[in-house]
Design a protein around this motif. Sequence first.
Motif, PDB file in Angstrom:
ATOM      1  N   LEU A 138      38.831  28.309 -34.323  1.00  0.00           N
ATOM      2  CA  LEU A 138      40.236  28.261 -33.967  1.00  0.00           C
ATOM      3  C   LEU A 138      41.015  29.225 -34.855  1.00  0.00           C
ATOM      4  CD1 LEU A 138      40.737  24.415 -33.495  1.00  0.00           C
ATOM      5  CD2 LEU A 138      39.995  26.145 -31.836  1.00  0.00           C
ATOM      6  N   SER A 139      41.822  30.059 -34.226  1.00  0.00           N
ATOM      7  CA  SER A 139      42.581  31.082 -34.944  1.00  0.00           C
ATOM      8  C   SER A 139      43.955  31.234 -34.322  1.00  0.00           C
ATOM      9  CB  SER A 139      41.846  32.424 -34.881  1.00  0.00           C
ATOM     10  OG  SER A 139      42.654  33.486 -35.365  1.00  0.00           O
ATOM     11  N   GLN A 140      44.941  31.517 -35.142  1.00  0.00           N
ATOM     12  CA  GLN A 140      46.267  31.818 -34.626  1.00  0.00           C
ATOM     13  C   GLN A 140      46.290  33.250 -34.096  1.00  0.00           C
ATOM     14  OE1 GLN A 140      48.561  31.401 -38.320  1.00  0.00           O
ATOM     15  NE2 GLN A 140      48.905  33.609 -38.307  1.00  0.00           N
ATOM     16  N   ALA A 175      46.733  23.452 -29.904  1.00  0.00           N
ATOM     17  CA  ALA A 175      45.727  22.974 -30.857  1.00  0.00           C
ATOM     18  C   ALA A 175      45.021  21.736 -30.310  1.00  0.00           C
ATOM     19  CB  ALA A 175      46.376  22.671 -32.204  1.00  0.00           C
ATOM     20  N   VAL A 192      38.238  25.985 -38.204  1.00  0.00           N
ATOM     21  CA  VAL A 192      39.579  26.552 -38.168  1.00  0.00           C
ATOM     22  C   VAL A 192      39.682  27.649 -39.219  1.00  0.00           C
ATOM     23  CG1 VAL A 192      40.463  24.791 -39.759  1.00  0.00           C
ATOM     24  CG2 VAL A 192      42.050  26.023 -38.278  1.00  0.00           C
ATOM     25  N   SER A 193      40.402  28.703 -38.879  1.00  0.00           N
ATOM     26  CA  SER A 193      40.662  29.769 -39.839  1.00  0.00           C
ATOM     27  C   SER A 193      41.995  29.507 -40.518  1.00  0.00           C
ATOM     28  CB  SER A 193      40.698  31.126 -39.134  1.00  0.00           C
ATOM     29  OG  SER A 193      41.009  32.151 -40.064  1.00  0.00           O
ATOM     30  N   PHE A 209      47.994  29.288 -39.775  1.00  0.00           N
ATOM     31  CA  PHE A 209      48.356  28.000 -39.188  1.00  0.00           C
ATOM     32  C   PHE A 209      49.360  27.257 -40.081  1.00  0.00           C
ATOM     33  CE2 PHE A 209      44.248  28.161 -36.720  1.00  0.00           C
ATOM     34  CZ  PHE A 209      44.851  28.238 -35.484  1.00  0.00           C
ATOM     35  N   GLU A 213      50.156  22.273 -37.108  1.00  0.00           N
ATOM     36  CA  GLU A 213      48.988  22.706 -36.344  1.00  0.00           C
ATOM     37  C   GLU A 213      47.690  22.228 -37.000  1.00  0.00           C
ATOM     38  OE1 GLU A 213      50.444  26.955 -34.506  1.00  0.00           O
ATOM     39  OE2 GLU A 213      50.259  26.792 -36.687  1.00  0.00           O
ATOM     40  N   LEU A 214      47.585  22.406 -38.314  1.00  0.00           N
ATOM     41  CA  LEU A 214      46.390  21.955 -39.030  1.00  0.00           C
ATOM     42  C   LEU A 214      46.224  20.440 -38.919  1.00  0.00           C
ATOM     43  CD1 LEU A 214      46.488  24.112 -42.296  1.00  0.00           C
ATOM     44  CD2 LEU A 214      44.814  24.265 -40.457  1.00  0.00           C
ATOM     45  N   ILE A 217      44.900  19.583 -35.469  1.00  0.00           N
ATOM     46  CA  ILE A 217      43.495  19.958 -35.304  1.00  0.00           C
ATOM     47  C   ILE A 217      42.592  18.919 -35.953  1.00  0.00           C
ATOM     48  CG2 ILE A 217      41.745  21.621 -36.048  1.00  0.00           C
ATOM     49  CD1 ILE A 217      44.000  23.791 -35.695  1.00  0.00           C
ATOM     50  N   VAL A 228      36.077  18.792 -39.670  1.00  0.00           N
ATOM     51  CA  VAL A 228      36.625  20.147 -39.615  1.00  0.00           C
ATOM     52  C   VAL A 228      36.108  20.954 -40.797  1.00  0.00           C
ATOM     53  CG1 VAL A 228      38.742  21.525 -39.792  1.00  0.00           C
ATOM     54  CG2 VAL A 228      38.692  19.473 -38.351  1.00  0.00           C
ATOM     55  N   ALA A 230      36.808  24.667 -42.679  1.00  0.00           N
ATOM     56  CA  ALA A 230      37.928  25.604 -42.742  1.00  0.00           C
ATOM     57  C   ALA A 230      37.532  26.891 -43.444  1.00  0.00           C
ATOM     58  CB  ALA A 230      39.111  24.967 -43.469  1.00  0.00           C
TER      59      ALA A 230
END
Length: 419
Positions: A138-140, A175, A192-193, A209, A213-214, A217, A228, A230
């Motif tokens: 997952l990336s913005q 998300a 997640v990035s 993020f 958002e975090l 997720i 998760v 990261a």
Amino acid sequence: MSSTDSSPGRRLLLTGGSVFDGSGSAPREADVVVVDGRIAGVGTGLDGDDVIDVSGRTVLPGFIDCHVHVMLSDVDGRRIQQTPFSLMFFEAARNLRLTLEAGITTVRDAAGADYGLKRAVETGLIPGPRLLNAISMLSQTGGHGDGHQLSGIEAPFFPSHPGAPSGLIDGVDQARHKVRELVRARADWIKVSASGGVLSEDDLHHRQFRDDELAEIVAEAAAAGLDVMAHAHATEGIKAAVRHGARSVEHGVYLDDEAIDLMLRHGTWLVPTLAAPLAVVARAEADRTALPEEMVAKAHELVEVHAASFRRAVDAGVRIAMGTDTGVGVHGENLVELDLMAKAGMPPFEVLRSATAGAAQLLRLDHEIGAVRPGLVADLVVLDGPPDDLRGVSDRITTVLRAGRVAHRRASGAAADPQ
């Protein structure tokens, strides 16, 4: 005994050597008995129907690499753009075989591999280690996983397809939806990035993020029973990921005192991947046109600070699991990470623990793998030479057992053949 023999009910005896049980203690003299894919006994005076003589060697749990990319075989963006889509899967099959032959019996793929590849291993269609998948990172928009180029083309490392949805998201609603998509695609982990990266156009030091958002997720992953992981180099990205409940921080290069304290208080794991920036530098030295200068400069920057930051985490007592980011480096050479961890200040048997029992604990698989203990799955490796010398470990592995079956045996290791 071969990799295709099941021999139900027969006792396979590994005898004459020492056993590193995964706890971090020094090896002790013992035999190991395997029955129907599980460890049935550890001790002296044991017997078996089939025998592997491991005299002068050490039996260890199969190694666990908590950060790989089996679908990635080169970081040269030009090569990736010219690679036929389906070829990646055939290369992944080769990468999985090389990984298993190197003594790694479980991996967590940090983006790229889909459920179909996992099923191919599970059903015996291709040889490989046990595979846990994040599927997509997952990336913005504009973040580490955004493959958009200034020319307007899209050039991601891992193109989206029916088994691997795009990980690009912005905002809480997206998300939530994307985590659910990944759950539907049979992801084992959500990645997640949380900061910029080396092999992307973004700033290495920027957090990515926002808090909402975090939080979404992690909450949505938890609702599906998933953890998760990261990606985070930057200090603020590390802290944000930890505060919001990421189970592991990948890379974790810029750790300050507050970040380390947060990791200790939250019980967050560090997966350091010391080999990754070195691999980028080596790739650039081999071919100076393979990577943009900006990416190579970022890799050099990390090499200078990564080992020192890792040492601070070790000294503070942060929980550490071995991971390599292989795919950035060469598949089958994963275990160079062990020597790097030791050189950076982690005691050798603690390094081995981080790649066995510790890694299994991170992955919540310690009830099944990661130790040489009766009842656990017989993922085992036999190591020639001193077990506390972590140089060239993969070259010294004579036998690999995956779920009690001989998956690989070094051709020159005649003494490792069953009698």
